[in-house]
Structure formats: C-alpha cells, structure tokens
Design a protein around this motif. Structure first.
Motif, mmCIF file in Angstrom:
data_model
loop_
_atom_site.group_PDB
_atom_site.id
_atom_site.type_symbol
_atom_site.label_atom_id
_atom_site.label_comp_id
_atom_site.label_asym_id
_atom_site.label_seq_id
_atom_site.Cartn_x
_atom_site.Cartn_y
_atom_site.Cartn_z
ATOM 1 N N HIS A 128 13.908 -9.853 0.036
ATOM 2 C CA HIS A 128 13.278 -8.772 -0.724
ATOM 3 C C HIS A 128 11.778 -8.697 -0.416
ATOM 4 O O HIS A 128 11.190 -7.613 -0.408
ATOM 5 N N TRP A 129 11.154 -9.856 -0.179
ATOM 6 C CA TRP A 129 9.737 -9.872 0.190
ATOM 7 C C TRP A 129 9.515 -9.116 1.494
ATOM 8 O O TRP A 129 8.553 -8.363 1.639
ATOM 9 N N THR A 130 10.432 -9.309 2.440
ATOM 10 C CA THR A 130 10.322 -8.611 3.724
ATOM 11 C C THR A 130 10.390 -7.108 3.513
ATOM 12 O O THR A 130 9.581 -6.346 4.062
ATOM 13 N N GLY A 131 11.329 -6.655 2.717
ATOM 14 C CA GLY A 131 11.447 -5.229 2.421
ATOM 15 C C GLY A 131 10.211 -4.687 1.730
ATOM 16 O O GLY A 131 9.741 -3.581 2.030
ATOM 17 N N LEU A 132 9.666 -5.461 0.792
ATOM 18 C CA LEU A 132 8.463 -5.038 0.076
ATOM 19 C C LEU A 132 7.282 -4.915 1.033
ATOM 20 O O LEU A 132 6.532 -3.929 0.984
ATOM 21 N N LEU A 133 7.104 -5.881 1.926
ATOM 22 C CA LEU A 133 6.009 -5.826 2.897
ATOM 23 C C LEU A 133 6.159 -4.654 3.861
ATOM 24 O O LEU A 133 5.180 -3.982 4.190
ATOM 25 N N VAL A 134 7.389 -4.384 4.303
ATOM 26 C CA VAL A 134 7.628 -3.248 5.192
ATOM 27 C C VAL A 134 7.310 -1.937 4.472
ATOM 28 O O VAL A 134 6.672 -1.040 5.030
ATOM 29 N N ALA A 135 7.721 -1.818 3.214
ATOM 30 C CA ALA A 135 7.450 -0.599 2.439
ATOM 31 C C ALA A 135 5.950 -0.383 2.266
ATOM 32 O O ALA A 135 5.456 0.745 2.402
ATOM 33 N N VAL A 136 5.203 -1.438 1.979
ATOM 34 C CA VAL A 136 3.753 -1.325 1.823
ATOM 35 C C VAL A 136 3.111 -0.928 3.146
ATOM 36 O O VAL A 136 2.216 -0.069 3.184
ATOM 37 N N ALA A 137 3.570 -1.517 4.250
ATOM 38 C CA ALA A 137 3.015 -1.174 5.564
ATOM 39 C C ALA A 137 3.298 0.284 5.917
ATOM 40 O O ALA A 137 2.406 0.996 6.399
ATOM 41 N N VAL A 138 4.510 0.752 5.679
ATOM 42 C CA VAL A 138 4.864 2.142 5.972
ATOM 43 C C VAL A 138 4.026 3.092 5.117
ATOM 44 O O VAL A 138 3.506 4.110 5.606
ATOM 45 N N ALA A 139 3.867 2.776 3.830
ATOM 46 C CA ALA A 139 3.055 3.617 2.947
ATOM 47 C C ALA A 139 1.599 3.649 3.418
ATOM 48 O O ALA A 139 0.954 4.709 3.394
ATOM 49 N N GLY A 140 1.077 2.518 3.863
ATOM 50 C CA GLY A 140 -0.297 2.467 4.357
ATOM 51 C C GLY A 140 -0.494 3.293 5.611
ATOM 52 O O GLY A 140 -1.464 4.050 5.729
ATOM 53 N N VAL A 141 0.423 3.188 6.560
ATOM 54 C CA VAL A 141 0.328 3.976 7.797
ATOM 55 C C VAL A 141 0.472 5.459 7.486
ATOM 56 O O VAL A 141 -0.285 6.294 8.013
ATOM 57 N N ALA A 142 1.410 5.820 6.613
ATOM 58 C CA ALA A 142 1.594 7.230 6.246
ATOM 59 C C ALA A 142 0.338 7.780 5.573
ATOM 60 O O ALA A 142 -0.108 8.896 5.882
ATOM 61 N N GLY A 143 -0.247 7.024 4.660
ATOM 62 C CA GLY A 143 -1.477 7.453 4.000
ATOM 63 C C GLY A 143 -2.609 7.645 4.990
ATOM 64 O O GLY A 143 -3.360 8.626 4.919
ATOM 65 N N HIS A 144 -2.738 6.720 5.927
ATOM 66 C CA HIS A 144 -3.780 6.828 6.956
ATOM 67 C C HIS A 144 -3.590 8.088 7.796
ATOM 68 O O HIS A 144 -4.550 8.829 8.061
ATOM 69 N N LEU A 145 -2.342 8.355 8.225
ATOM 70 C CA LEU A 145 -2.078 9.531 9.047
ATOM 71 C C LEU A 145 -2.328 10.827 8.287
ATOM 72 O O LEU A 145 -2.872 11.785 8.843
ATOM 73 N N ILE A 146 -1.969 10.864 7.023
ATOM 74 C CA ILE A 146 -2.200 12.059 6.207
ATOM 75 C C ILE A 146 -3.699 12.313 6.057
ATOM 76 O O ILE A 146 -4.174 13.435 6.225
#
Length: 159
Positions: A128-146
């Motif tokens: 679950h930690w792995t999934g949480l870290l991946v979700a945070v990374a994806v959200a960060g990259v998406a926010g940066h691109l937006i």
C-alpha cells in the motif's frame, strides 16, 4: 523529530521560530535596502500591483500582526511592510512576538497531526505504501504540467 524523541517541543518551536524570524528579517531588510535588485525587485513589483497594497498603506499594523498566518503572505508580508513607513525596530519587535506564537502553534499542531497520521498510516501494508508513493508522484507531475501549461498560455503582459 519531536515524535521520534529527537527534539523536545520547546526545542522544535525554537528552531522553527528562528528560521521564520530570520527569513522575515531578511526579506524586510532586503526590500528596504536593496529594492531594485533581482528577486526583491520582482517581489516588490508584484506586491505593489496586488490588491493588498492599498490595504497595507491603511492598515500596516494589522498586516504586521497577521501576515504570518495568511497563506501566500509569508514572503510578501515583509516586502509589503518594508514599502510602508514602518520602521525596522517596530517590525523587529512585532515580528518577534508573532513568530513566537506562530511557531508554538504550528509545532503543536504538527506534533498532534503527526501522531494521528502515524496512527493511520502505521497500519498500512508495504504494498500500500508503494501505491501511495506512486499516487503522490503522479499527482505532483500532473500538477507541475498543468501549472507549466498555464504559464505558457498566458500573454506576455500577464506573466
């Protein structure tokens, strides 16, 4: 650090207060004594053009007492205050008291929020930690691109 026993509550509050106080003094003094250089010039131009500039001129003591608690004004507050007639010794005295209250409050909130978060997240299974870290990374990259796309789409006069 406090929850792990590496620092005491008052010690953490003191470290936070010293960092915040130093930054506030730096921004105030740079804005007062080097107003036409680099990042200070850009901050002063943005601050002067903001809706807050008129409020600051009329209510500089209110701003001096509250800017630390308003998101987005932690750097702009000292810059705006330096543009007014507020003398540095007055800013120093007010800022010292406000930073002490702010650091104590936010250290206490952080400690108790950290305990609650540890209680909830401490039960997570490793996958679950792995999934949480991946979700945070994806959200960060998406926010940066937006944000990057929005800054590219703005006309030059609004940048």
């Amino acid at each position: 650090l406090q929850g792990a026993g590496l620092a005491s509550g008052p010690g953490m509050a003191l470290m936070v207060a010293l960092g915040a106080w130093s930054a506030d003094q730096m921004w105030f003094l740079l804005s007062r004594h080097a107003p036409d250089r680099g990042v200070v010039q850009r901050l002063r131009a943005k601050a002067a053009a903001s809706r807050a500039a008129g409020f600051v001129d009329r209510h500089r003591m209110v701003l001096a007492l509250t800017y630390r608690f308003v998101p987005g004004l932690r750097i702009a507050g000292p810059v705006l205050l330096a543009q007014t007639g507020l003398r540095w010794p007055v800013f120093l005295a007010i800022n010292t008291g406000v930073v002490a209250v702010w650091a104590s409050l936010f250290t206490a909130i952080g400690y108790h929020f950290g305990l609650a978060t540890e209680h909830v997240l401490g039960r997570l299974h490793p996958h679950h930690w792995t999934g949480l870290l991946v979700a945070v990374a994806v959200a960060g990259v998406a926010g940066h691109l937006i944000l990057r796309r929005r800054s590219v789409q703005k006309p030059p006069d609004q940048a």
